[in-house]
Design a protein around this motif. Structure first.
Motif, PDB file in Angstrom:
ATOM      1  N   ILE A   3       0.842  -1.202   0.000  1.00 48.59           N
ATOM      2  CA  ILE A   3       0.000   0.000   0.000  1.00 48.59           C
ATOM      3  C   ILE A   3       0.874   1.247   0.000  1.00 48.59           C
ATOM      4  O   ILE A   3       0.702   2.165  -0.800  1.00 48.59           O
ATOM      5  N   GLN A   4       1.832   1.258   0.892  1.00 44.71           N
ATOM      6  CA  GLN A   4       2.746   2.390   1.029  1.00 44.71           C
ATOM      7  C   GLN A   4       3.924   2.265   0.074  1.00 44.71           C
ATOM      8  O   GLN A   4       4.655   3.234  -0.119  1.00 44.71           O
ATOM      9  N   ASN A   5       4.104   1.080  -0.523  1.00 48.58           N
ATOM     10  CA  ASN A   5       5.339   0.765  -1.228  1.00 48.58           C
ATOM     11  C   ASN A   5       6.520   1.122  -0.331  1.00 48.58           C
ATOM     12  O   ASN A   5       7.332   2.006  -0.639  1.00 48.58           O
ATOM     13  N   ILE A   6       6.593   0.418   0.797  1.00 47.47           N
ATOM     14  CA  ILE A   6       7.606   0.738   1.797  1.00 47.47           C
ATOM     15  C   ILE A   6       8.998   0.677   1.180  1.00 47.47           C
ATOM     16  O   ILE A   6       9.276  -0.112   0.273  1.00 47.47           O
ATOM     17  N   GLY A   7       9.874   1.527   1.686  1.00 53.95           N
ATOM     18  CA  GLY A   7      11.232   1.575   1.166  1.00 53.95           C
ATOM     19  C   GLY A   7      12.197   2.049   2.228  1.00 53.95           C
ATOM     20  O   GLY A   7      11.813   2.737   3.178  1.00 53.95           O
ATOM     21  N   ALA A   8      13.448   1.660   2.066  1.00 50.87           N
ATOM     22  CA  ALA A   8      14.499   2.099   2.977  1.00 50.87           C
ATOM     23  C   ALA A   8      15.845   1.723   2.383  1.00 50.87           C
ATOM     24  O   ALA A   8      15.963   0.715   1.675  1.00 50.87           O
ATOM     25  N   TYR A   9      16.837   2.557   2.643  1.00 52.45           N
ATOM     26  CA  TYR A   9      18.221   2.264   2.269  1.00 52.45           C
ATOM     27  C   TYR A   9      18.345   1.874   0.792  1.00 52.45           C
ATOM     28  O   TYR A   9      19.022   0.922   0.424  1.00 52.45           O
ATOM     29  N   GLY A  10      17.654   2.654  -0.052  1.00 51.85           N
ATOM     30  CA  GLY A  10      17.807   2.510  -1.485  1.00 51.85           C
ATOM     31  C   GLY A  10      16.962   1.442  -2.147  1.00 51.85           C
ATOM     32  O   GLY A  10      17.086   1.227  -3.349  1.00 51.85           O
ATOM     33  N   CYS A  11      16.096   0.772  -1.391  1.00 49.66           N
ATOM     34  CA  CYS A  11      15.257  -0.287  -1.951  1.00 49.66           C
ATOM     35  C   CYS A  11      13.780  -0.020  -1.663  1.00 49.66           C
ATOM     36  O   CYS A  11      13.447   0.625  -0.668  1.00 49.66           O
ATOM     37  N   GLU A  12      12.918  -0.546  -2.540  1.00 50.49           N
ATOM     38  CA  GLU A  12      11.473  -0.476  -2.348  1.00 50.49           C
ATOM     39  C   GLU A  12      10.894  -1.876  -2.478  1.00 50.49           C
ATOM     40  O   GLU A  12      11.375  -2.696  -3.257  1.00 50.49           O
ATOM     41  N   VAL A  13       9.832  -2.145  -1.741  1.00 53.40           N
ATOM     42  CA  VAL A  13       9.227  -3.472  -1.773  1.00 53.40           C
ATOM     43  C   VAL A  13       8.648  -3.795  -3.153  1.00 53.40           C
ATOM     44  O   VAL A  13       8.582  -4.966  -3.560  1.00 53.40           O
ATOM     45  N   ALA A  14       8.248  -2.765  -3.897  1.00 52.13           N
ATOM     46  CA  ALA A  14       7.632  -2.989  -5.212  1.00 52.13           C
ATOM     47  C   ALA A  14       8.499  -3.845  -6.127  1.00 52.13           C
ATOM     48  O   ALA A  14       7.983  -4.605  -6.958  1.00 52.13           O
ATOM     49  N   GLU A  15       9.810  -3.743  -5.969  1.00 55.06           N
ATOM     50  CA  GLU A  15      10.718  -4.497  -6.825  1.00 55.06           C
ATOM     51  C   GLU A  15      10.493  -6.001  -6.715  1.00 55.06           C
ATOM     52  O   GLU A  15      10.787  -6.756  -7.649  1.00 55.06           O
ATOM     53  N   PHE A  16       9.937  -6.445  -5.600  1.00 54.82           N
ATOM     54  CA  PHE A  16       9.828  -7.876  -5.338  1.00 54.82           C
ATOM     55  C   PHE A  16       8.377  -8.363  -5.275  1.00 54.82           C
ATOM     56  O   PHE A  16       8.129  -9.539  -5.025  1.00 54.82           O
ATOM     57  N   VAL A  17       7.418  -7.469  -5.483  1.00 54.48           N
ATOM     58  CA  VAL A  17       6.006  -7.857  -5.451  1.00 54.48           C
ATOM     59  C   VAL A  17       5.581  -8.330  -6.836  1.00 54.48           C
ATOM     60  O   VAL A  17       5.619  -7.565  -7.803  1.00 54.48           O
ATOM     61  N   GLU A  18       5.165  -9.578  -6.924  1.00 57.84           N
ATOM     62  CA  GLU A  18       4.657 -10.098  -8.188  1.00 57.84           C
ATOM     63  C   GLU A  18       3.180  -9.779  -8.352  1.00 57.84           C
ATOM     64  O   GLU A  18       2.726  -9.384  -9.422  1.00 57.84           O
ATOM     65  N   SER A  19       2.405  -9.929  -7.273  1.00 56.41           N
ATOM     66  CA  SER A  19       0.979  -9.629  -7.329  1.00 56.41           C
ATOM     67  C   SER A  19       0.435  -9.440  -5.924  1.00 56.41           C
ATOM     68  O   SER A  19       1.068  -9.838  -4.935  1.00 56.41           O
ATOM     69  N   VAL A  20      -0.737  -8.843  -5.852  1.00 60.22           N
ATOM     70  CA  VAL A  20      -1.418  -8.613  -4.581  1.00 60.22           C
ATOM     71  C   VAL A  20      -2.833  -9.166  -4.689  1.00 60.22           C
ATOM     72  O   VAL A  20      -3.548  -8.876  -5.657  1.00 60.22           O
ATOM     73  N   GLU A  21      -3.221  -9.959  -3.705  1.00 61.70           N
ATOM     74  CA  GLU A  21      -4.598 -10.462  -3.618  1.00 61.70           C
ATOM     75  C   GLU A  21      -5.380  -9.551  -2.680  1.00 61.70           C
ATOM     76  O   GLU A  21      -4.896  -9.196  -1.604  1.00 61.70           O
ATOM     77  N   ALA A  22      -6.574  -9.152  -3.091  1.00 61.61           N
ATOM     78  CA  ALA A  22      -7.357  -8.232  -2.276  1.00 61.61           C
ATOM     79  C   ALA A  22      -8.845  -8.459  -2.500  1.00 61.61           C
ATOM     80  O   ALA A  22      -9.264  -9.000  -3.534  1.00 61.61           O
ATOM     81  N   TRP A  23      -9.623  -8.032  -1.513  1.00 58.76           N
ATOM     82  CA  TRP A  23     -11.073  -7.971  -1.680  1.00 58.76           C
ATOM     83  C   TRP A  23     -11.409  -6.590  -2.222  1.00 58.76           C
ATOM     84  O   TRP A  23     -11.046  -5.571  -1.624  1.00 58.76           O
ATOM     85  N   ASP A  24     -12.056  -6.563  -3.394  1.00 58.55           N
ATOM     86  CA  ASP A  24     -12.452  -5.315  -4.022  1.00 58.55           C
ATOM     87  C   ASP A  24     -13.851  -4.964  -3.523  1.00 58.55           C
ATOM     88  O   ASP A  24     -14.829  -5.611  -3.898  1.00 58.55           O
ATOM     89  N   THR A  25     -13.951  -3.940  -2.678  1.00 61.93           N
ATOM     90  CA  THR A  25     -15.240  -3.587  -2.080  1.00 61.93           C
ATOM     91  C   THR A  25     -16.199  -3.003  -3.110  1.00 61.93           C
ATOM     92  O   THR A  25     -17.416  -3.017  -2.895  1.00 61.93           O
ATOM     93  N   ARG A  26     -15.674  -2.490  -4.220  1.00 63.25           N
ATOM     94  CA  ARG A  26     -16.540  -1.931  -5.257  1.00 63.25           C
ATOM     95  C   ARG A  26     -17.146  -3.046  -6.107  1.00 63.25           C
ATOM     96  O   ARG A  26     -18.350  -3.048  -6.382  1.00 63.25           O
ATOM     97  N   GLU A  27     -16.320  -4.001  -6.513  1.00 62.74           N
ATOM     98  CA  GLU A  27     -16.796  -5.079  -7.371  1.00 62.74           C
ATOM     99  C   GLU A  27     -17.288  -6.289  -6.583  1.00 62.74           C
ATOM    100  O   GLU A  27     -17.814  -7.240  -7.168  1.00 62.74           O
ATOM    101  N   GLN A  28     -17.086  -6.249  -5.263  1.00 65.67           N
ATOM    102  CA  GLN A  28     -17.564  -7.324  -4.388  1.00 65.67           C
ATOM    103  C   GLN A  28     -17.004  -8.690  -4.781  1.00 65.67           C
ATOM    104  O   GLN A  28     -17.724  -9.678  -4.900  1.00 65.67           O
ATOM    105  N   ARG A  29     -15.683  -8.727  -4.974  1.00 70.19           N
ATOM    106  CA  ARG A  29     -15.057 -10.002  -5.321  1.00 70.19           C
ATOM    107  C   ARG A  29     -13.566  -9.946  -5.000  1.00 70.19           C
ATOM    108  O   ARG A  29     -12.984  -8.861  -4.824  1.00 70.19           O
ATOM    109  N   VAL A  30     -12.963 -11.143  -4.926  1.00 68.51           N
ATOM    110  CA  VAL A  30     -11.517 -11.244  -4.754  1.00 68.51           C
ATOM    111  C   VAL A  30     -10.841 -10.931  -6.086  1.00 68.51           C
ATOM    112  O   VAL A  30     -11.263 -11.427  -7.135  1.00 68.51           O
TER     113      VAL A  30
END
Length: 341
Positions: free
Chosen positions: A126-153
């Motif tokens: 969510i924040q794309n946390i980062g520190a010391y020259g790195c960000e988590v986004a570099e290693f995220v392949e996908s995110v699973e979430a409940w979409d409250t608008r579409e009412q589905r995973v």
């Protein structure tokens, strides 16, 4: 109730690291992600606002929340390995630092610079946390979430997550997605990032000339504990202000006048400036107004010395931003999400 608990008029003081005494109309703690649809169908929840919350390490409450705070308390790690790398699916409720240490113990590389960041795995993209020259986004392949608008995973791939500097799709559409799991792609071998904020120097002090990921992690732990106040000791949300990204012309003008100002060129031609330097140079490091303050250890950190309210902390943050803007012509932005302002 199976899979979750509900609390009315819940205190959030122990659920945010700034220790602000705010309340939520409802607090839902989820132990089974499959129960989310059932929970969100309750009339009292369906017609109101929903706020996903991890460990509260990236939020400032400036008032009570007239809605439902959803805390993912799910656990679990699943690994698919091909030898050289692994796809690792992690439940949103796992603690981020515990997960980083687990990856190091399993021999995976990549997250070592992100050790000791408070919060949960579900909050990291969510924040794309980062520190010391790195960000988590570099290693995220996908995110699973409940979409409250579409009412589905939904499964959101890396591109759809629209990661940016301390930013993502999830921040731009607040309340729409409740992250239930994150899938990481981690290698066993990759070039280490040690050329940022004193890591090389700390490795030298440790006597390490051929570092492995766990050496880098140890160096980062030392640097973080030396520079940043512990939320368990004094209320804080880590770095409260983003490093501002400005046009090259402004960066060059500021560097001519202040050669000691740290600036990092960006791919789009702009420059990222050190917010800590700007805040300290504007005279705010160590400032205290009542129980709201700026840490005397690191100028980026807003601290609660005891009983500061959310509005008092936010007022001090705004004072710092106004002071930096007046002195340097640079607009700072908060890293945490400010709820209620």
């Amino acid at each position: 109730m199976g899979g979750y608990t509900l609390i009315e008029h819940a205190s959030l003081a122990s659920r945010n690291t700034l220790r602000v005494d705010a309340r939520a109309r409802l607090l839902a703690e989820i132990r089974d992600a499959s129960k989310l649809p059932e929970l969100l169908e309750f009339l009292a929840i369906r017609n109101g606002c929903v706020l996903p919350l991890g460990e509260g390490s990236n939020v400032l409450f400036t008032g009570d929340f007239d809605g439902t705070v959803v805390v993912m308390a799910t656990r679990g790690v699943q690994v698919e390995s091909d030898g050289d790398s692994a796809r690792i699916a992690v439940a949103a409720g796992e603690r981020w630092d515990d997960f980083v240490r687990w990856t190091l113990g399993q021999g995976y590389a990549g997250l070592e610079n992100l050790i000791l960041i408070p919060g949960t795995v579900g909050a990291a993209p969510i924040q794309n946390i980062g520190a010391y020259g790195c960000e988590v986004a570099e290693f995220v392949e996908s995110v699973e979430a409940w979409d409250t608008r579409e009412q589905r995973v939904v499964i959101l791939d890396h591109a759809t997550c629209a990661f940016g500097y301390r930013d993502s799709l999830f921040k731009r559409e607040p309340g729409r997605y409740i992250v239930t799991a994150v899938r990481f792609l981690l290698p066993r071998n990759r070039p280490l990032r040690t050329d940022y904020a004193g890591i090389d120097e700390q490795l030298a002090r440790m006597g390490v000339d051929k570092p492995a990921p766990f050496h880098v992690a140890e160096a980062v732990v030392h640097l973080r504990t030396k520079k940043l106040p512990d939320p368990a000791v004094i209320g804080n949300a880590g770095s409260f202000f983003k490093n501002p990204i400005v046009d090259a012309a402004l960066a060059e003008a500021l560097k001519r006048e202040h050669p000691e100002l740290a600036a990092w060129p960006q791919a789009d031609g702009r420059s990222k400036l050190s917010a800590a330097w700007l805040i300290e140079a504007a005279g705010f490091k160590g400032l205290r107004e009542g129980d709201a303050g700026i840490s005397n250890r690191h100028a980026l950190v807003l601290v609660n010395h005891g009983n500061a309210t959310g509005p008092q902390l936010w007022a001090l943050a705004q004072k710092v931003m106004a002071g930096v803007r007046k002195k340097f012509g640079v607009q700072l932005e908060p890293e945490p999400v400010v709820i209620g302002s």
